[in-house]
Structures are given as C-alpha cells and as structure tokens.
Design an enzyme around this catalytic site. Structure first.
Site, PDB file in Angstrom:
ATOM      1  N   ASP A  96      37.529  47.466 -11.669  1.00 53.56           N
ATOM      2  CA  ASP A  96      37.918  46.734 -13.028  1.00 53.56           C
ATOM      3  C   ASP A  96      36.463  46.715 -13.682  1.00 53.56           C
ATOM      4  OD1 ASP A  96      39.020  45.478 -15.116  1.00 53.56           O
ATOM      5  OD2 ASP A  96      40.416  44.332 -13.968  1.00 53.56           O
ATOM      6  N   TRP A  97      36.474  46.327 -14.938  1.00 59.50           N
ATOM      7  CA  TRP A  97      35.225  46.518 -15.777  1.00 59.50           C
ATOM      8  C   TRP A  97      34.565  45.252 -15.593  1.00 59.50           C
ATOM      9  CZ3 TRP A  97      38.149  50.561 -16.011  1.00 59.50           C
ATOM     10  CH2 TRP A  97      37.991  51.405 -16.827  1.00 59.50           C
TER      11      TRP A  97
END
Length: 840
Positions: free
Chosen positions: A268-269
């Site tokens: 995920d970012w």
C-alpha cells in the site's frame, strides 16, 4: 492508498514491545517462495521467464520500484525499460471506477454489489470497470477489497468491500476479479490483511489467531487467488506485531506457499518499511516508491541494486519478483494490446507537467477519452443503474405502500435527496457529506461524470404521472418541512451516514464513523416528517449498518429502504424501485442491530501506546455470527430483504457425491531458478554519462560514493537466501489451497415458488452448522438469485465443498472435517430458514 502517511520506519520484520507482557508475534517463514506455475498460469509464466531473462539487474529493479509520488501520470508507476520498448506500468485506483479522471463511470460501491447477491452483476461490474481502466491506459486496477471485511460496523472503508461474511465477500471478490481481468486489466485484491479500522491503521497491530485467520479473514483472499488474481496489496497495519508488508509468515507462508499465489505483492502507498527485510519477506513491488511522498528517497531503487550486488538479496529473489509482475501482465494479455496512459491523476487540464511533483516536461497529459461503453457490456451507465436498483433492500412495506401508484401529491424531504452546493465532485476525494450520498470518501472513489439525485429521479416520474411534487432539502427547516409534508399523499424522506479513509476528517469523523447514527440530525428529520404525514417512506443512503430503533416501528412510517452508495445513477435507481419498474430482490449484506454494543466488537478510537494492540478476541464471531452467539435479536438480520411479491420454499434434497478422500499435499518444490548472473562491480551501475535526472525521481542507479559494503549471512534471517527445494504445506499445492478442498461433497437442491401476483427475484440462501462447540450457530455457504414469474417455481442447486464443511486445525496446519453432526439450512435470510436437513 492514501495522500499522506505516518512517518513510522522499521528495518526489522518484527518489532519488540516495551511492555513486560510479550505481545503476539508472527513466526519467521523463509525463504520467499518462487513462482511455480499453476495450470492456468503456465503460458504467462513462460513468457515472463523469457522476458525477465533478457533484463539487466537495473531493469529488474526498475520493474519492482515505484518512481515516486506524483512523478508520472498514475497514482503509482514503476520504472520503464526503454531498451525493450516496455513502458512504465500504471497502477490506479479505485474499487468503484477510475480515480482522478473524466469521462468515466462512477459505479455503485462494493457493499451495494454484495447486496445484489447476484454473481452475474458482480462479474459485469468488474468487467466494465476493468474495461474502463484498460481504455485509460491503466495496467493494474487497485481493487477489489476484502480487507476490511467489516469487523466493526463503524469501519471507515467497509463500503469499499462487500460484506462481513467471508463467503459472500469471497464470491464478490472472485467474480469481480474475473471480470476485471477478462477485460485485460490486472486486478489487485486488497488490503492483506487485518486492516479493519482507520484509527491507528499505520501503527496498530492486529493480533489474529490461526483459526480466525483461516476461517474468516483469509477465506476471501483464498477465493481471490483461486480466481487468478494478478496482484495483492499488503496493508498498513502490523499483523501480530510485524508490519503486513514485511510479515514473512503472512506473505511467504500464508499467501505464497499455502495459497500458492501466482502473482505479485505490492505495498500500500507508504506501507513499505524496509529494504532487504521486505524483499526477503515476500514484497515484490514498492508503491509509490519513495519512503515519504515526494521525498525522492526509497528503500528500494538504488538500495535494492546494492542489496543484490552485495548478496543481501539473492538474485533469484529479484528474478522472482520480476517474473511474478510480468506473469500477471501476460496472464491478462497486456502484451497483445498496448494502450498508453491517456489521463493524468494530478490535473484535469489537457496540458500539464509530465512530472507533476517537480513541474517538469510540460506536455499533453489528458486526452479526455470517453470509456463509458464497451462492445461486451454496452452502456456502463445502464449497468450502473441496474446494479444500483438491484441493490436496494426493502426492509419494511406496510400495507403494500410501495410501489407507488401515481400519487397525486408527493413530498421529497432531506438534504440527501438533492444536489450538493458545489456539485458532486466539489470536495476532493468526496471528502464531505453534502447533498445526496452516492459514495464514501478517500482513495476508493472516482469522479462523477454527473450524479442523478433522488429528487431528479422522482421528479421525472412525477412529471409522467401528472403528480404534484414539493421538496425541502434543508434538514433543519422544520417549519417548511411540516407545511410541505402535511398535505402530501406520500412523504419520502432521505437520510445518510458517511465514512471513508483516515487522511480526511469529515464532521469530526476521522475515516471511521464515530457512531452508528444518521448524519445531519437524520433521526429528528425522520420523526418530524412521520409526525406530520401518515404515509412516510424512509430511504437510507449509508455506508453500512445504522441504528433505526427510535422510529422503525412508528405507525406512520410505512416503508423503509436501504439504498447504500448507489453511484452516479442514484436517483434513477431509487425511482425504479419506488415506482415498481424494478421489483426489489436485494438482501442485507450485514446485520442491522438495535444498539452499537450488539455487534460485540468495539473499535479502538483512543490509545497512548506506541503500537496499539488490537486483539481479535471474538475470533470468527462478527456480525450475524456474534448476534447468534449472544442470542441478540437484530432489527433486521443478515440476508434479510422484502419483495413486492412473496415466496415459498420446499423440496429440500441433499445428494452426496462420489468425491474421494482428502490427501494432504506433500513433496517439495523445485529449486529456485536463476535467470541472471549480475555483475558485482559498482562501476557497472552508475548513471549513464550525460543522463538528465528528474529531481526526486526514483532510479535504480547507484553513486560510487555509496558503493556496497559486505553483508554476511548473520545480517539476514536464517534460510532467507536458500534456493533449494522447499517442502509444500499440507493445505497448499494449488491456487487457493489444496485442490481437494474444492471437491464437491454434497449438492443441495430446493425449490422456490412465487406465491404472489407479480414477477420477482428471490435470493435463496444456504447455511450450515458445523456442529462443534466453538463453531458459529450457522454460516453462509452459498446462494442463488432467482427470477420467478407469479405462480411459477424455480429450483436451484448449491454445491458444498470440502472446505465448506471443514474447520482449520492448527496442530496439523490443515483443514479437517470433524465428527460433529452437520446440518444444512435453506431460506430467505439468516433467521428465516424453513428448510433443514442433517448431512448423512
């Protein structure tokens, strides 16, 4: 993903607590399994091996590392390989449409698709979304969502996914993935795993035991892997005190070994927290590449180049990372259609900067391609309208108030019925609750091309009928509301409850909902209307369960509908239901309780701990399973929903198949292949002479001043660099787990008869009791949405697989069928099950 991150950095795969009592921990599992192609992946694997075999180490690093936040046109891009004409792969939100663009469809949310209980619509919506992403030049759609599954009804992002039931979510995931990937886009199942709340999502540890993990949270990801998903996104949270994106037990063992996941794991970012540690623990792609957004500094990039050069990360490991990425690419046929990215996430202007972060290379960035139709599906607007209408759950219909029969005078009440003052896209990432609610907020959103409001949809029908229509869209204009509804033949009041992602706070709700009440003083609005009109219809646009006990039994409230988050066709779809163009057949994908404590699981809102510990003490008992265990009567149960007709169930039959005995998987993998033999000379990895560097762009090249040092075996976990054959787990050996888990052991058949006077659709549901003292009272195992003419009957069959009848056994690390008596139940909801039979 998100738009800001908490600056928490750890190098090791596990962390230690400062508390005296040890916190749960994840056992280390190494090495990271290398791809051994399953039958449906063999062709893609061979192409991927051939491609990766041509790559230099720098090119492999480029393929696995994002170039940095806002450095290219998508929310995430890896580096390109110009020598082979291979452009940068584009990763783009969202689970309900293409984010940050125009001329796209804003589809109903995942929770609405679950409410249809319709496999065909799940697939069609997935295909349409995949087609839109592909036509925009997207390689990977960041969706669908199985985490959060919905442990807490207040969970901010529950609406992005499907249901707190693992079977309904698993089927929703599988059908959506098949649709997306059949359209040529790689699907990304997320968030793996235990990201069940927005508060403390980047710092808290979700402590989940082995049985709960397998029987609840891992279940829909197994269905995703079995469906052939190309990518899985690991989550922000820690899992048993090890970050999910560097948790070797979760990634190496559960996902890549036990579930035999064939694709690649992306972070995920901002969920990537180490270099060597994450690579060895099973992470394959770093998103968006930089440690902190816009920093230009990466755990991978040049650092990964150094790590392979000095032997910290073995070359076979980066080979496998690259092969997994390319296998997913070939699996969906992206080598056959080269569609460059034709939009820009950072501006809707036609011209802008190619590298938006640093304002470099001004050029054409948006071609405004209209992607809202395709040859297979046709009009995506029509599909969105159908999904939205078929997801409306009719909860109450006293004296057949609905469908409306050309009422002479209609009152439409509530802010949720009308336009937002600044339009449907007036708040970034839908980060406000203004006007009608058609999607939640955060990265799981898309721009509306338009939003048909409920007021518009009802008004259009009123014009055809010659009705008089009056409206008040101010929730606090009580005097005007009283006057308007007092003379109406029917008063339709619209209310909502919103939620989203933690980087946006709306009305003091930081992602997660603070409570389960309506927003905008909705309860008082409903009571006000009901006190002045004897035919009050309530329509609820909510992200999930709400408490409606204060007024649900009010004698003047004659009908109640849950419409969820219906997307761009909101007004048309609710009008279709209200006027009977569509006979409601949807069912609740969650339970509606009478008070918050009924769910039995509290969301953690406050903690002073550096690493808040969230222990899943309830085990598998969430939503209806928790209600059943505590013998709590809900307002409306899981699976509940009415129709404008009635149905009867009969003729339950169960047939045992001739499936053979279960054999645990045994044997070993092959040794890890090595596709390259890269140089260890630092001079071979310097920036090319005269190369024009983009500021803060993530590159694979190193500087001579940072040449690699020596790193011995003691610096990495034991076994992490071992490429010798590895033992297969007993529950593994095939995508989704041991193939025999999916053998059909019983076929359940029953008949549903339409006993009313109009055609309708009914969702027949099959539940099972496994009979053990620690098992839920019942668990959903299958369903079928049937369309039946008045007086007609339809039979349906649900297969019960070995997995459906099994419990997870931690001792043997495998699924087993216990000796407890097992009973099958069939009916219209989790608490209306007129048919039952014991398995023989």
């Amino acid at each position: 993903m998100l738009t800001r991150i908490a600056p928490v950095v750890l190098f090791l795969a596990t962390i230690c607590s400062s508390q005296s009592t040890p916190n749960p921990s994840s056992p280390p599992k190494y090495p990271s399994p290398w791809l051994s192609p399953a039958r449906d992946w063999e062709s893609a694997y061979e192409k991927a091996r051939d491609f990766v075999g041509q790559l230099t180490l720098l090119e492999k690093v480029n393929l696995t590392t994002g170039v940095g936040w806002q450095q290219e046109q998508c929310v995430g891009n890896v580096g390109s390989i110009p020598r082979l004409g291979f452009r940068s792969l584009c990763m783009q939100d969202s689970p309900l449409g293409v984010r940050f663009t125009d001329y796209n469809t804003a589809f109903p949310a995942g929770v609405n698709v679950a409410a249809t209980w319709d496999r065909g619509l799940m697939y069609a919506r997935g295909y349409a979304m995949g087609a839109e992403h592909r036509a925009k030049g997207v390689n990977v759609q960041l969706g669908p969502v199985a985490g959060p599954i919905g442990r807490h009804p207040e969970g901010g992002r529950n609406w992005e996914g499907f249901s707190p039931d693992p079977v309904l979510t698993g089927i929703g995931m599988a059908q959506t993935i098949k649709g997306i990937q059949d359209a040529g886009t790689i699907a990304c199942a997320k968030h793996f795993i235990g990201n069940e709340q927005e508060h403390f999502r980047s710092t808290s540890s979700s402590n989940i035991d082995d049985v709960t993990m397998h029987e609840l949270y891992l279940w829909p990801f197994a269905d995703s892997v079995r469906a052939g998903v190309g990518s899985i996104m690991c989550s922000y949270n820690l899992l048993n005190n090890s970050y999910a994106c560097q948790n070797s037990y979760a990634l190496n063992y559960l996902l890549k070994s036990e579930l035999d996941f064939q694709g690649f794991v992306m972070s995920d970012w901002g969920a990537h927290h180490s270099g060597v540690g994450a690579a060895l623990a099973g992470l394959d792609m770093s998103m968006p590449g930089d440690m902190f957004f816009g920093s230009g500094v990466s755990y991978w990039g040049a650092s990964l180049t150094r790590a392979v050069m000095n032997g910290s990360v073995p070359e076979w490991r980066i080979d496998d990372m690259a092969v997994r990425i390319m296998a997913a690419y070939y699996k969906v046929g992206q080598d056959q259609t080269n569609i460059p990215t034709n939009f820009d996430s950072w501006t809707l202007d036609t011209y802008g900067y190619q590298h938006f972060l640093v304002r470099e290379d001004y050029t054409l960035v948006n071609q405004h391609v209209d992607v809202r139709n395709d040859p297979k599906i046709g009009s995506h607007a029509a599909l969105a309208r159908e999904v939205a209408a078929k997801s409306v759950v009719l909860l109450k219909n006293f004296n057949n108030t609905l469908p409306l029969k050309k009422p002479r005078q209609i009152a439409v009440i509530g802010e949720d019925a009308g336009e937002a003052p600044y339009g449907p896209n007036g708040c970034a990432d839908r980060g406000c609750d203004s006007g009608t609610l058609a999607m939640g907020w955060g990265s799981g959103t898309a721009n509306f091309p338009y939003l048909v409001t409920p007021l518009t949809g009802i008004q259009n029908r009123a014009l055809l009928d010659g009705s008089v229509l009056s409206s008040v869209t101010d929730n606090y204009a009580y005097s005007q509301i009283n006057t308007t509804v007092s003379t109406a033949e029917v008063a339709i009041v619209f209310v909502n409850a919103d939620s989203g992602e933690e980087y946006i706070t709306v009305d003091k709700n930081t992602g997660d909902r603070n409570n389960l009440t309506f927003w905008g003083n909705g309860d008082r609005l409903i009571s006000t209307v009901a006190a002045n009109n004897k035919n009050t219809v309530v329509v609820m646009h909510t992200v999930g369960p709400v408490i409606i006990e204060p007024w649900v039994n009010h004698p003047n409230i004659t009908a109640i509908l849950w419409a969820g988050l219906p997307g761009e066709q909101s007004g048309n779809s609710i009008a279709d239901i209200l006027y009977g163009y569509v006979n409601p057949g949807a069912k609740l994908p969650f339970t509606m309780g009478k008070k918050s404590s009924d769910w039995g699981v509290g969301l953690l809102y406050d903690s002073k701990d550096q690493v808040p510990q969230i222990t899943y003490k309830e085990g598998v008992f969430i939503d209806y399973r928790a209600f059943d265990k505590a013998d709590i009567e809900p307002t409306y149960e899981f699976g509940y929903g009415l129709s404008y007709t009635t149905f009867n169930y009969s003729n339950l039959r169960i047939t045992k198949t001739q499936a053979g005995p279960y054999v645990p998987m045994s044997g070993n993998t092959k040794a890890a292949p090595i596709l390259g033999n890269s140089s260890t000379n630092p001079a071979d990895y310097q920036f090319p002479p005269g190369f024009n560097q983009i500021e803060r762009y993530i590159y694979p090249w190193i500087n001579l001043t940072n040449s690699p040092g020596n790193q011995g075996p003691s610096d990495v976990p034991d076994g992490a660099r071992d490429r010798s054959p590895q033992r297969l787990p007993p529950a593994g050996g095939s995508p989704g787990g041991n193939a025999q888990l999916y053998d059909v052991l019983y076929e359940v058949t029953a008949t549903v008869t339409n006993t009313g006077s109009v055609a309708g659709e009914e969702v027949a549901q099959v539940y099972i009791s496994l009979g053990g003292p620690n098992d839920p009272k019942i668990m959903l195992r299958g369903f079928e949405r049937l369309s039946i003419q008045p007086g007609g009957s339809a039979s349906f069959t649900v297969d019960l697989t070995r997995r459906d009848l099994s419990n997870w056994d931690p001792a043997s690390q495998d699924w087993i069928i216990t000796n407890y008596a097992k009973t099958v139940y069939v009916g219209s909801s989790s608490r209306k099950l007129p048919l039952q039979m014991k398995l023989g």
